[in-house]
Write an enzyme that holds these catalytic residues in place. Structure first.
Site, PDB file in Angstrom:
ATOM      1  CE  LYS A  39     -13.277 -17.383 -14.500  1.00  5.68           C
ATOM      2  NZ  LYS A  39     -14.179 -18.462 -13.880  1.00  5.68           N
TER       3      LYS A  39
ATOM      4  N   GLY B 151     -22.971 -25.432  -2.940  1.00  8.81           N
ATOM      5  CA  GLY B 151     -22.049 -24.485  -2.875  1.00  8.81           C
ATOM      6  C   GLY B 151     -21.278 -24.170  -4.146  1.00  8.81           C
TER       7      GLY B 151
ATOM      8  CG  ASP C 245     -17.018 -16.117 -14.315  1.00  4.83           C
ATOM      9  OD1 ASP C 245     -16.644 -15.309 -13.520  1.00  4.83           O
ATOM     10  OD2 ASP C 245     -16.510 -17.190 -14.479  1.00  4.83           O
TER      11      ASP C 245
ATOM     12  CD  GLU D  69     -21.537 -16.177  -6.158  1.00  4.09           C
ATOM     13  OE1 GLU D  69     -22.120 -15.629  -5.350  1.00  4.09           O
ATOM     14  OE2 GLU D  69     -20.240 -16.204  -6.158  1.00  4.09           O
TER      15      GLU D  69
ATOM     16  CD  GLU E 168      -1.621 -17.524 -13.006  1.00  5.54           C
ATOM     17  OE1 GLU E 168      -0.539 -17.140 -13.245  1.00  5.54           O
ATOM     18  OE2 GLU E 168      -2.387 -18.134 -13.537  1.00  5.54           O
TER      19      GLU E 168
ATOM     20  CB  VAL F 141     -10.497 -15.524  -2.809  1.00  4.99           C
ATOM     21  CG1 VAL F 141      -9.034 -15.637  -3.270  1.00  4.99           C
ATOM     22  CG2 VAL F 141     -11.344 -16.105  -3.822  1.00  4.99           C
TER      23      VAL F 141
HETATM   24  N1  LIG Z   1     -14.599 -17.443  -4.761  1.00  3.88           N
HETATM   25  C1  LIG Z   1     -14.044 -18.049  -5.681  1.00  3.88           C
HETATM   26  O1  LIG Z   1     -13.519 -19.318  -5.793  1.00  3.88           O
HETATM   27  C2  LIG Z   1     -13.097 -17.016  -6.785  1.00  3.88           C
HETATM   28  C3  LIG Z   1     -12.501 -17.696  -7.792  1.00  3.88           C
HETATM   29  C4  LIG Z   1     -11.717 -16.967  -8.804  1.00  3.88           C
HETATM   30  C5  LIG Z   1     -11.661 -15.404  -8.542  1.00  3.88           C
HETATM   31  N2  LIG Z   1     -12.845 -15.082  -7.862  1.00  3.88           N
HETATM   32  C6  LIG Z   1     -12.698 -13.529  -7.398  1.00  3.88           C
HETATM   33  O2  LIG Z   1     -11.990 -13.226  -6.256  1.00  3.88           O
HETATM   34  C7  LIG Z   1     -12.745 -12.230  -5.624  1.00  3.88           C
HETATM   35  C8  LIG Z   1     -13.172 -12.437  -4.267  1.00  3.88           C
HETATM   36  O3  LIG Z   1     -14.242 -13.430  -4.225  1.00  3.88           O
HETATM   37  P1  LIG Z   1     -15.018 -14.142  -3.097  1.00  3.88           P
HETATM   38  O4  LIG Z   1     -15.358 -15.338  -3.549  1.00  3.88           O
HETATM   39  O5  LIG Z   1     -13.696 -14.177  -1.899  1.00  3.88           O
HETATM   40  O6  LIG Z   1     -15.792 -12.986  -2.639  1.00  3.88           O
HETATM   41  P2  LIG Z   1     -16.343 -12.964  -1.083  1.00  3.88           P
HETATM   42  O7  LIG Z   1     -16.417 -14.377  -0.338  1.00  3.88           O
HETATM   43  O8  LIG Z   1     -17.684 -12.162  -1.355  1.00  3.88           O
HETATM   44  O9  LIG Z   1     -15.599 -12.086  -0.277  1.00  3.88           O
HETATM   45  C9  LIG Z   1     -15.530 -10.589  -0.526  1.00  3.88           C
HETATM   46  C10 LIG Z   1     -15.112 -10.035   0.844  1.00  3.88           C
HETATM   47  O10 LIG Z   1     -14.937  -8.512   0.522  1.00  3.88           O
HETATM   48  C11 LIG Z   1     -15.632  -7.831   1.746  1.00  3.88           C
HETATM   49  N3  LIG Z   1     -15.870  -6.474   1.094  1.00  3.88           N
HETATM   50  C12 LIG Z   1     -16.701  -6.125   0.323  1.00  3.88           C
HETATM   51  N4  LIG Z   1     -16.539  -4.769   0.043  1.00  3.88           N
HETATM   52  C13 LIG Z   1     -15.529  -4.130   0.927  1.00  3.88           C
HETATM   53  C14 LIG Z   1     -14.822  -2.974   1.099  1.00  3.88           C
HETATM   54  N5  LIG Z   1     -15.152  -2.227   0.336  1.00  3.88           N
HETATM   55  N6  LIG Z   1     -13.945  -3.141   2.099  1.00  3.88           N
HETATM   56  C15 LIG Z   1     -13.450  -4.401   2.670  1.00  3.88           C
HETATM   57  N7  LIG Z   1     -14.232  -5.491   2.314  1.00  3.88           N
HETATM   58  C16 LIG Z   1     -15.028  -5.610   1.510  1.00  3.88           C
HETATM   59  C17 LIG Z   1     -16.890  -8.633   1.770  1.00  3.88           C
HETATM   60  O11 LIG Z   1     -17.688  -8.279   2.883  1.00  3.88           O
HETATM   61  P3  LIG Z   1     -19.150  -8.596   3.137  1.00  3.88           P
HETATM   62  O12 LIG Z   1     -19.276 -10.234   3.061  1.00  3.88           O
HETATM   63  O13 LIG Z   1     -19.607  -7.966   4.763  1.00  3.88           O
HETATM   64  O14 LIG Z   1     -19.818  -7.783   2.157  1.00  3.88           O
HETATM   65  C18 LIG Z   1     -16.385  -9.968   1.645  1.00  3.88           C
HETATM   66  O15 LIG Z   1     -15.993 -10.743   3.201  1.00  3.88           O
HETATM   67  C19 LIG Z   1     -13.813 -11.623  -6.693  1.00  3.88           C
HETATM   68  O16 LIG Z   1     -13.191 -10.758  -7.593  1.00  3.88           O
HETATM   69  C20 LIG Z   1     -14.115 -12.922  -7.479  1.00  3.88           C
HETATM   70  O17 LIG Z   1     -14.522 -12.876  -8.769  1.00  3.88           O
HETATM   71  C21 LIG Z   1     -13.108 -15.784  -6.753  1.00  3.88           C
END
Ligand SMILES: NC(=O)c1ccc[n+]([C@@H]2O[C@H](COP(=O)([O-])OP(=O)(O)OC[C@H]3O[C@@H](n4cnc5c(N)ncnc54)[C@H](OP(=O)(O)O)[C@@H]3O)[C@@H](O)[C@H]2O)c1
Length: 434
Positions: free
Chosen positions: A205, A187, A201, A190, A129, A14
């Protein structure tokens, strides 16, 4: 106008979408806000990974504190996910007088009260949002568009992974395990899909939406949950014969002063609009007393749809900062608890609905009448039966659709039936919505 400086914590899926939009739409955002929206710093644990975009040198750091301690940054975006350290980072950001945008539904569902209270005390805004159904502007709908309504019900498909799996099981007759594998390869799921397929999840929501619709506290434990892992290809086939499809639904209803909240695989008529929500898409059916039915549909996850929701919060905050206002829209609208509003949760045992039961039984005479007898003794009346000689591992499926019955009666009856020596496996129960 003075530029608005932003810090992003979490440069993952994201986070990358957000950065892309901030770079590519810089001019548009500047005109919408009336000031430049400047991404001052990004913090992530991994400084080397190729995210497919070029960012200015020095922007990426590996310490979130570099953002929190920067007095020029007025908005912090948290996109790392999980409860900790996300909670601590958000509370620290608020403590330092920064507005916060987050997509973290798990954190808001479990710790939202603490976060909203701190933001309220510090006269700061929280944008969330992206936490519910990714790109679909449902928070905006509940916080603004539908405020004139008493929300009578929310019904929705909130989890793209589960919906993709159920869609593939329906389209191709795939067993659950194969549909999950395909979702992982594409993809949509997970490596560890538990939160998605076990329904949590969706619960997170629904908890956030109920907070907006009915007040505090946020408590995911008030929502009954059951995932899709036991749904079989056979159930999908029987559902089709009855004229239904199976979806993982979030259901919330207000009847008088009682709130009902549940997440489980649900049979809905093939003609229901939610049946046509396929693959990784999400949809919500909201019913308000004045507006009637509202249907929202779109991509509930993914880099760009979720990034779009995060940036919409940034624009709102940027405009507020420009106008020198905050908390124009309170996070829980009235800041009242369910109790203060005279609302209470209906115990799940009291829920009334129709049921589909698939019994696995030895092919012996009298089994159907024994089952029907136990159902009848528990005030569960049978609407239709399918018993076919489709033998699976020595047993045959007996399928019964009921009229409306009480959850507590169903629980009692099924416990008794599952103890019968002729029953070879736990009975599959799927609730039915019309
Ligand atoms: N993906 C979606 O489609 C989606 C949709 C709606 C909501 N969300 C929400 O959005 C949020 C992010 O999701 P995402 O899918 O983008 O997750 P993601 O791809 O796993 O990204 C998280 C990032 O944060 C980094 N990180 C972890 N701990 C950290 C710290 N302490 N300091 C700095 N960086 C750190 C991770 O690094 P490493 O990889 O090196 O650990 C990774 O690059 C979550 O809350 C998720 O529930 C996601």
């Amino acid at each position: 106008m003075k530029e608005i400086q932003i810090g992003l914590i979490g440069f993952g899926t994201v986070g990358t979408g957000v950065v892309k939009i901030l770079i590519e739409q810089e001019g548009l955002l500047r005109s919408l806000v009336g000031a430049p929206m400047k991404l001052k710093r990004i913090a992530d644990l991994d400084l080397k990974r190729d995210r497919g975009i070029t960012i200015p040198k020095g922007l990426l750091v590996n310490r979130a504190d570099d953002i929190l301690n920067d007095p020029d940054i007025s908005i912090v975006i948290e996109l790392i996910g999980g409860l900790e350290p996300a909670r601590t980072l958000i509370l620290k950001a608020l403590g330092k007088g920064k507005h916060v945008v987050t997509a973290n539904k798990a954190l808001l569902a479990h710790k939202g009260d603490e976060i909203f209270q701190k933001a309220f005390d510090r006269k700061l805004d929280i944008g969330f949002e992206a936490s519910v159904c990714g790109g679909i502007p449902v928070i905006l709908a509940l916080q603004q568009g539908l405020v004139a309504n008493d929300i009578e019900s929310i019904l929705g498909i909130f989890n793209g992974t589960s919906n993709y799996i159920l869609t593939r099981m329906t389209e191709e007759g795939l067993p659950y395990s194969q549909a999950l594998k395909e979702a992982q390869q594409k993809g949509y799921a997970e490596a560890d899909p538990t939160l998605d397929v076990e329904g949590m999840d969706t619960v997170h929501k629904l908890t956030i939406l109920m907070h907006l619709a009915y007040g505090s506290p946020l408590n995911p434990e008030t929502v009954f949950v059951e995932g899709i892992t036991r749904v079989g290809a056979l159930d999908i086939e029987f559902a089709r014969e009855f004229g239904y499809s199976i979806k993982l639904l979030a259901i919330c209803r207000k009847e008088g002063d009682l709130l009902e909240a549940r997440v489980h695989p649900t049979m809905i008529p093939k003609t229901h609009m939610l049946t046509s929500v396929q693959g990784a898409y999400n949809a919500l059916y909201i019913k308000g007393d004045s507006v009637g039915d509202v249907l929202l549909y779109g991509k509930g996850a993914g880099m760009m749809p979720t990034g779009s929701a995060v940036v919409s919060d940034l624009v709102n905050m940027g405009r507020n900062i420009n106008k020198g206002v905050a908390q124009r829209i309170p996070q829980d609208l009235s800041r009242k608890s369910f109790k203060e509003k005279g609302l209470a949760f209906k115990p799940f045992a009291e829920v009334l609905t129709r049921y589909y039961f698939r019994f696995s039984a030895l092919d012996r005479p009298g089994v159907l009448s024994t089952i029907a007898g136990i159902l009848g003794a528990n005030q569960i009346s049978v609407a239709s039966v399918i018993q076919k000689g489709r033998e699976t591992e020595g047993s045959v499926p007996i399928v019964i659709m009921t009229h409306e019955a009480r959850e507590s009666s169903v629980h009692k009856a099924i416990q008794k039936i599952d103890r019968l020596p002729v029953i070879t496996d736990r009975t599959m129960i799927i609730r039915v919505e019309n």
